[in-house]
Every structure is written in C-alpha cells, then in structure tokens.
Design a protein around this motif. Structure first.
Motif, PDB file in Angstrom:
ATOM      1  N   ALA A 117       4.487   1.368  -4.353  1.00 47.86           N
ATOM      2  CA  ALA A 117       3.336   2.269  -4.214  1.00 47.86           C
ATOM      3  C   ALA A 117       3.673   3.665  -4.729  1.00 47.86           C
ATOM      4  O   ALA A 117       2.857   4.279  -5.439  1.00 47.86           O
ATOM      5  CB  ALA A 117       2.886   2.334  -2.755  1.00 47.86           C
ATOM      6  N   THR A 118       4.870   4.164  -4.420  1.00 46.95           N
ATOM      7  CA  THR A 118       5.231   5.516  -4.864  1.00 46.95           C
ATOM      8  C   THR A 118       5.367   5.581  -6.374  1.00 46.95           C
ATOM      9  O   THR A 118       4.881   6.532  -6.994  1.00 46.95           O
ATOM     10  CB  THR A 118       6.519   6.017  -4.192  1.00 46.95           C
ATOM     11  OG1 THR A 118       7.589   5.103  -4.443  1.00 46.95           O
ATOM     12  CG2 THR A 118       6.327   6.218  -2.706  1.00 46.95           C
ATOM     13  N   TRP A 119       6.015   4.582  -7.003  1.00 46.91           N
ATOM     14  CA  TRP A 119       6.154   4.698  -8.463  1.00 46.91           C
ATOM     15  C   TRP A 119       4.851   4.375  -9.179  1.00 46.91           C
ATOM     16  O   TRP A 119       4.601   4.898 -10.267  1.00 46.91           O
ATOM     17  CB  TRP A 119       7.342   3.953  -9.047  1.00 46.91           C
ATOM     18  CG  TRP A 119       7.447   2.466  -8.923  1.00 46.91           C
ATOM     19  CD1 TRP A 119       8.307   1.783  -8.135  1.00 46.91           C
ATOM     20  CD2 TRP A 119       6.711   1.466  -9.658  1.00 46.91           C
ATOM     21  NE1 TRP A 119       8.133   0.434  -8.310  1.00 46.91           N
ATOM     22  CE2 TRP A 119       7.175   0.210  -9.244  1.00 46.91           C
ATOM     23  CE3 TRP A 119       5.717   1.516 -10.622  1.00 46.91           C
ATOM     24  CZ2 TRP A 119       6.671  -0.980  -9.754  1.00 46.91           C
ATOM     25  CZ3 TRP A 119       5.209   0.333 -11.128  1.00 46.91           C
ATOM     26  CH2 TRP A 119       5.687  -0.897 -10.694  1.00 46.91           C
ATOM     27  N   ALA A 120       3.992   3.560  -8.584  1.00 39.36           N
ATOM     28  CA  ALA A 120       2.690   3.308  -9.216  1.00 39.36           C
ATOM     29  C   ALA A 120       1.844   4.587  -9.193  1.00 39.36           C
ATOM     30  O   ALA A 120       1.228   4.944 -10.212  1.00 39.36           O
ATOM     31  CB  ALA A 120       1.961   2.175  -8.503  1.00 39.36           C
ATOM     32  N   ILE A 121       1.828   5.269  -8.061  1.00 35.99           N
ATOM     33  CA  ILE A 121       1.105   6.549  -7.982  1.00 35.99           C
ATOM     34  C   ILE A 121       1.750   7.562  -8.919  1.00 35.99           C
ATOM     35  O   ILE A 121       1.051   8.336  -9.590  1.00 35.99           O
ATOM     36  CB  ILE A 121       1.067   7.058  -6.529  1.00 35.99           C
ATOM     37  CG1 ILE A 121       0.220   6.126  -5.677  1.00 35.99           C
ATOM     38  CG2 ILE A 121       0.539   8.487  -6.464  1.00 35.99           C
ATOM     39  CD1 ILE A 121       0.305   6.378  -4.186  1.00 35.99           C
ATOM     40  N   GLY A 122       3.081   7.550  -9.001  1.00 38.60           N
ATOM     41  CA  GLY A 122       3.781   8.460  -9.899  1.00 38.60           C
ATOM     42  C   GLY A 122       3.420   8.236 -11.357  1.00 38.60           C
ATOM     43  O   GLY A 122       3.199   9.197 -12.103  1.00 38.60           O
ATOM     44  N   ILE A 123       3.321   6.997 -11.776  1.00 43.08           N
ATOM     45  CA  ILE A 123       2.953   6.698 -13.166  1.00 43.08           C
ATOM     46  C   ILE A 123       1.511   7.133 -13.442  1.00 43.08           C
ATOM     47  O   ILE A 123       1.211   7.699 -14.495  1.00 43.08           O
ATOM     48  CB  ILE A 123       3.162   5.199 -13.476  1.00 43.08           C
ATOM     49  CG1 ILE A 123       4.664   4.885 -13.525  1.00 43.08           C
ATOM     50  CG2 ILE A 123       2.495   4.811 -14.795  1.00 43.08           C
ATOM     51  CD1 ILE A 123       4.987   3.417 -13.663  1.00 43.08           C
ATOM     52  N   ILE A 124       0.619   6.893 -12.479  1.00 44.22           N
ATOM     53  CA  ILE A 124      -0.776   7.318 -12.653  1.00 44.22           C
ATOM     54  C   ILE A 124      -0.862   8.842 -12.763  1.00 44.22           C
ATOM     55  O   ILE A 124      -1.543   9.374 -13.643  1.00 44.22           O
ATOM     56  CB  ILE A 124      -1.652   6.790 -11.499  1.00 44.22           C
ATOM     57  CG1 ILE A 124      -1.771   5.267 -11.592  1.00 44.22           C
ATOM     58  CG2 ILE A 124      -3.028   7.443 -11.495  1.00 44.22           C
ATOM     59  CD1 ILE A 124      -2.363   4.607 -10.360  1.00 44.22           C
ATOM     60  N   LEU A 125      -0.139   9.552 -11.888  1.00 48.02           N
ATOM     61  CA  LEU A 125      -0.135  11.014 -11.952  1.00 48.02           C
ATOM     62  C   LEU A 125       0.463  11.509 -13.263  1.00 48.02           C
ATOM     63  O   LEU A 125      -0.011  12.493 -13.843  1.00 48.02           O
ATOM     64  CB  LEU A 125       0.643  11.592 -10.766  1.00 48.02           C
ATOM     65  CG  LEU A 125      -0.043  11.540  -9.412  1.00 48.02           C
ATOM     66  CD1 LEU A 125       0.914  11.955  -8.311  1.00 48.02           C
ATOM     67  CD2 LEU A 125      -1.278  12.422  -9.410  1.00 48.02           C
ATOM     68  N   PHE A 126       1.502  10.829 -13.746  1.00 51.34           N
ATOM     69  CA  PHE A 126       2.110  11.223 -15.016  1.00 51.34           C
ATOM     70  C   PHE A 126       1.107  11.078 -16.160  1.00 51.34           C
ATOM     71  O   PHE A 126       0.983  11.972 -17.003  1.00 51.34           O
ATOM     72  CB  PHE A 126       3.351  10.370 -15.300  1.00 51.34           C
ATOM     73  CG  PHE A 126       3.838  10.485 -16.710  1.00 51.34           C
ATOM     74  CD1 PHE A 126       4.466  11.638 -17.153  1.00 51.34           C
ATOM     75  CD2 PHE A 126       3.648   9.448 -17.608  1.00 51.34           C
ATOM     76  CE1 PHE A 126       4.904  11.753 -18.460  1.00 51.34           C
ATOM     77  CE2 PHE A 126       4.087   9.549 -18.913  1.00 51.34           C
ATOM     78  CZ  PHE A 126       4.717  10.703 -19.343  1.00 51.34           C
ATOM     79  N   LEU A 127       0.407   9.959 -16.197  1.00 50.46           N
ATOM     80  CA  LEU A 127      -0.564   9.745 -17.264  1.00 50.46           C
ATOM     81  C   LEU A 127      -1.706  10.765 -17.189  1.00 50.46           C
ATOM     82  O   LEU A 127      -2.158  11.267 -18.220  1.00 50.46           O
ATOM     83  CB  LEU A 127      -1.106   8.314 -17.212  1.00 50.46           C
ATOM     84  CG  LEU A 127      -0.082   7.222 -17.543  1.00 50.46           C
ATOM     85  CD1 LEU A 127      -0.683   5.846 -17.310  1.00 50.46           C
ATOM     86  CD2 LEU A 127       0.419   7.370 -18.961  1.00 50.46           C
ATOM     87  N   ILE A 128      -2.139  11.093 -15.985  1.00 51.22           N
ATOM     88  CA  ILE A 128      -3.180  12.117 -15.839  1.00 51.22           C
ATOM     89  C   ILE A 128      -2.669  13.465 -16.325  1.00 51.22           C
ATOM     90  O   ILE A 128      -3.348  14.176 -17.062  1.00 51.22           O
ATOM     91  CB  ILE A 128      -3.668  12.187 -14.377  1.00 51.22           C
ATOM     92  CG1 ILE A 128      -4.431  10.913 -14.013  1.00 51.22           C
ATOM     93  CG2 ILE A 128      -4.534  13.425 -14.146  1.00 51.22           C
ATOM     94  CD1 ILE A 128      -4.759  10.788 -12.542  1.00 51.22           C
ATOM     95  N   ALA A 129      -1.439  13.825 -15.923  1.00 46.21           N
ATOM     96  CA  ALA A 129      -0.865  15.109 -16.341  1.00 46.21           C
ATOM     97  C   ALA A 129      -0.653  15.148 -17.849  1.00 46.21           C
ATOM     98  O   ALA A 129      -0.809  16.202 -18.474  1.00 46.21           O
ATOM     99  CB  ALA A 129       0.452  15.363 -15.613  1.00 46.21           C
TER     100      ALA A 129
END
Length: 126
Positions: free
Chosen positions: A12-24
């Motif tokens: 869950a943490t790395w999935a949210i991290g990847i989504i946040l990275f793509l948004i950023a």
C-alpha cells in the motif's frame, strides 16, 4: 513488529508512493501543487523504507537474507531515481537516463518482491 512487517502495508505504501510520484512528475514545475505533492511523497519514502526494513528483518526467518537484502537495495535505488527525476526536472536538466534506471530498478525490485516467499504468487490456483 507484526503490523510493520505486513506485506499489505508495504505494498500500500509503495503503491501510493508511485501514484504520488507520477502526479508530481506530471504537474507543472514550480507550482504549489507540485511542491506539496513532492513533500508528501518524501513522507511516503520514509514509510516505504520503514516497512521495507521491517519486511527485511522478517525475511531473515526464511534464510534468504541476501535476496531480501538485494530487494532492499533495489527499493532504495528506486526511491533515489524517483527523487532524481523530480529534482532534475525541477532544475530543467535531462532526466531520460534516470527514467530508464527507475523502470529497470522498479522491475527488478518488484520481481524480487513478488518472487520471494513473503510475496504474492499470482499464478497459484485459488
């Protein structure tokens, strides 16, 4: 330690991290939204590392310390490449090499994560 060493929490943490990275990465450089997203992403880096270290410690019970160590190093490299892409794009420097390295390290890390005993076996019968 059982809660931190949860595979579901780590995913869950790395999935949210990847989504946040793509948004950023998609947001306009220098915008307020991009700065806030980048700072929240940095917080998730810490969560990813903490849960990853907890899984690494738990993985020592499977006598596969070296493979879990390689996965830990791969995860740190993924986080490093994500940060390099965002910082270099903010400075208007080329990021192509870091995007390629990010996908290579991400593939290696995810392959090891799903292949090792604490990962999920997608091909197993239900």
């Amino acid at each position: 330690m059982d809660f931190l060493a949860s595979t579901h929490l780590h995913i869950a943490t790395w999935a949210i991290g990847i989504i946040l990275f793509l948004i950023a990465a998609i947001l306009t450089n220098g915008s307020k939204g991009q700065k806030i997203t980048h700072m929240v992403l940095r917080l998730f880096y810490v969560f990813i590392i903490i849960t990853g270290i907890a899984l690494f410690i738990e993985g020592m019970n499977f006598d596969m310390g070296m493979l879990y160590g390689l996965k830990l190093i791969g995860g740190i490299l993924v986080i490093g490449m994500m940060e390099m892409v965002l910082v270099r794009s903010k400075k208007h420097k080329p990021t192509t090499m870091f995007w390629i390295l990010l996908f290579v390290f991400l593939f290696i890390t995810m392959f090891l994560g799903f292949k090792l005993p604490m990962g999920f076996n997608f091909l197993a019968s239900m």
